[in-house]
Design a protein around this motif. Sequence first.
Motif, PDB file in Angstrom:
ATOM      1  N   VAL A 102       6.813 -13.718   2.993  1.00  0.00           N
ATOM      2  CA  VAL A 102       6.948 -14.955   2.217  1.00  0.00           C
ATOM      3  C   VAL A 102       6.511 -16.153   3.052  1.00  0.00           C
ATOM      4  N   VAL A 103       6.883 -16.160   4.345  1.00  0.00           N
ATOM      5  CA  VAL A 103       6.501 -17.286   5.200  1.00  0.00           C
ATOM      6  C   VAL A 103       4.999 -17.295   5.459  1.00  0.00           C
ATOM      7  N   ALA A 118      12.903  -7.692   6.969  1.00  0.00           N
ATOM      8  CA  ALA A 118      12.104  -8.510   7.884  1.00  0.00           C
ATOM      9  C   ALA A 118      10.678  -8.690   7.353  1.00  0.00           C
ATOM     10  N   GLY A 119      10.134  -7.644   6.747  1.00  0.00           N
ATOM     11  CA  GLY A 119       8.787  -7.737   6.177  1.00  0.00           C
ATOM     12  C   GLY A 119       8.716  -8.712   5.024  1.00  0.00           C
ATOM     13  N   GLY A 178       6.758  -8.139  -2.914  1.00  0.00           N
ATOM     14  CA  GLY A 178       6.567  -6.718  -3.177  1.00  0.00           C
ATOM     15  C   GLY A 178       5.612  -6.067  -2.200  1.00  0.00           C
ATOM     16  N   LEU A 179       4.487  -6.735  -1.947  1.00  0.00           N
ATOM     17  CA  LEU A 179       3.535  -6.195  -0.969  1.00  0.00           C
ATOM     18  C   LEU A 179       4.122  -6.188   0.438  1.00  0.00           C
ATOM     19  N   SER A 180       4.914  -7.197   0.753  1.00  0.00           N
ATOM     20  CA  SER A 180       5.556  -7.251   2.072  1.00  0.00           C
ATOM     21  C   SER A 180       6.617  -6.168   2.205  1.00  0.00           C
ATOM     22  N   ALA A 232       6.508   0.992   5.004  1.00  0.00           N
ATOM     23  CA  ALA A 232       5.526   1.821   5.707  1.00  0.00           C
ATOM     24  C   ALA A 232       5.712   1.737   7.222  1.00  0.00           C
ATOM     25  N   ALA A 233       6.121   0.585   7.722  1.00  0.00           N
ATOM     26  CA  ALA A 233       6.364   0.459   9.164  1.00  0.00           C
ATOM     27  C   ALA A 233       7.742   0.996   9.538  1.00  0.00           C
ATOM     28  N   GLY A 234       8.707   0.943   8.611  1.00  0.00           N
ATOM     29  CA  GLY A 234      10.075   1.357   8.912  1.00  0.00           C
ATOM     30  C   GLY A 234      10.276   2.848   8.963  1.00  0.00           C
TER      31      GLY A 234
END
Length: 159
Positions: free
Chosen positions: A75-76, A69-70, A40-42, A48-50
């Motif tokens: 997750v990684v 991608a985020g 969720g945070l990602s 926000a970047a997109g």
Amino acid sequence: MDSPREGPRDGLVTFLPHRLNRHPVVVRGLTADELWICSGLSAVAGFAAGVPLAWLTHSIAMVPTLIAAGIGMGVVVGGGFLRRQKRGRPDTWLYRQLQWRLALRYPALAAYAGGRELITRSGWWSTRRQRSASAARVGGNPVRSQARVPDHAVRRIVH
């Protein structure tokens, strides 16, 4: 009658499994709840970047692309980071840490996250115990007891 070594024959479990109430690990050392928090945070960071990138490139497809991608990167990278942070700590450490930070930084939100029950005081604690006058010194030698009190904390008795 059953002997103590055999146990009952009706199929009942005679032992309590060790990790019965633990959440199962889903991906990269994260439980399902932690995975939802991390993804969720990602996703919010990817959104926000997109949005600015979609405005610059005149392509609305950049928003969902950067969200996906985020989430993958989150997750990684976040899974590895959280796995290192959680190592050797109790199962509820992450949730208590989030509650504690909310209680310190945003006291109004702490009520909704259960942060009001946490102790947020910082400082020196004392028990305010004192040794009795007769136990302080006996014959000029300090009394040997299980609870040692430093010399500067013992009251001096003058006869």
